[in-house]
Write an enzyme that holds these catalytic residues in place. Sequence first.
Site, PDB file in Angstrom:
ATOM      1  N   HIS A 239       0.835  -1.209   0.000  1.00 47.17           N
ATOM      2  CA  HIS A 239       0.000   0.000   0.000  1.00 47.17           C
ATOM      3  C   HIS A 239       0.869   1.258   0.000  1.00 47.17           C
ATOM      4  O   HIS A 239       0.676   2.157  -0.835  1.00 47.17           O
ATOM      5  CB  HIS A 239      -0.908  -0.010   1.232  1.00 47.17           C
ATOM      6  N   GLU A 240       1.815   1.308   0.915  1.00 46.86           N
ATOM      7  CA  GLU A 240       2.661   2.502   1.010  1.00 46.86           C
ATOM      8  C   GLU A 240       3.600   2.624  -0.187  1.00 46.86           C
ATOM      9  O   GLU A 240       3.943   3.734  -0.602  1.00 46.86           O
ATOM     10  CB  GLU A 240       3.456   2.477   2.314  1.00 46.86           C
TER      11      GLU A 240
ATOM     12  N   HIS B 161       1.918   4.640  -2.835  1.00 48.74           N
ATOM     13  CA  HIS B 161       2.071   6.078  -2.596  1.00 48.74           C
ATOM     14  C   HIS B 161       3.481   6.539  -2.961  1.00 48.74           C
ATOM     15  O   HIS B 161       3.668   7.576  -3.610  1.00 48.74           O
ATOM     16  CB  HIS B 161       1.821   6.397  -1.117  1.00 48.74           C
TER      17      HIS B 161
END
EC number: 3.4.24.-
Length: 374
Positions: free
Chosen positions: A26-27, A30
């Site tokens: 997920h990170e 980003h």
Amino acid sequence: MSLLLDNLQYTIPTFLFLLTLLVFVHEMGHYLVGRWSGIRILAFSVGFGPELFGWTDRHGTRWKFCAVPLGGYVKFFGDEDAASTPDYRRLETIAPEERGRTFLGAKLWKRAATVAAGPIANFLLAIAIFAVLFSIYGRAVADPVVAFVAPDSAAEKAGVLPGDRLLSIDGKPIATFDDVRRYVSVRPELPITVRIEREGAAIDLPMVPQRTESVDPLGNKMEEGKIGIGTNQEAGNFRVETYGPLEAVGQGALQSWRIVTGTLDYLSNLFVGRMSADQVGGPIRIAQMSGQMAKLGIAEVLNFAAVLSVSIGLLNLMPVPVLDGGHLMFYAVEALRGRPVGPAAQDLAFRIGFAMVLMLTVFAAWNDINWLFG
């Protein structure tokens, strides 16, 4: 509780592995889009709290693993905190030539793309895992043909007979017997219309799924809707469908979409009181299920990881400030107004959003405790 303790040697390592993997992916979404957009990144963290270990790369980004492994964050240049709360006062102190490298100073579409990339990464991971599983193991399916009808069930009262083939429910096509279970399970006591085929004729049968409490093969109690039908090898033609690489990706995307729609159906029914909120679980329940999956094998662990990845992606898209969806909501307003939402309004919204997330966390933890000692 004994089930959790009995599986402790499986539970803790599997839970930590899954959580680390899903947070990292997920990170990383980003991070990659933020870097591509020219935004300077100060920190990439798996976990919260005190840093356990880490390193600083040549771009000045601190990569670290922290003591509380219940999440993670990417901190961009110009952010006030790990939730990417915009710091307008600090922005004014940054040299004009550097402001373009802050998150707040980036163009609107770059900010939106960077924020959306986290949930998208979770969805892509889920699709990839499902695709691998479908490629290797195939998918067990059965035709939606009724072999037996339970006495005094919704199906019997509506007139369903053995040999009937289900064509659709509420206008939605039914291709497999599992489609029936998936649709009906989140609609207890909610009227539905089942279209069946009998001797070449289509017949619409209204019925109301009964609310039942059942126990899955792993011993977990769940509340769901049932209409009281079943199938067998003769009627349902049990088989394993195999897929090539491209077909497997398509099936992976379809399976991910089914989880999304099933979750949204559950939440909508929860909101109007048709489903019980005690099925909302937190880290303890996820950890327990991680241990159960580990005992069953690597395929079950990967399948569980894919389901969790979809859930994390969907949760983060909820329009709640402090979540990715809340940021995207602000960007949508900014695009419509032609200017950002004011700092005071954003600050208030983030405080409310934080309180909402905190209340949900406490509620899930309370459910976990009740489940653990219930």
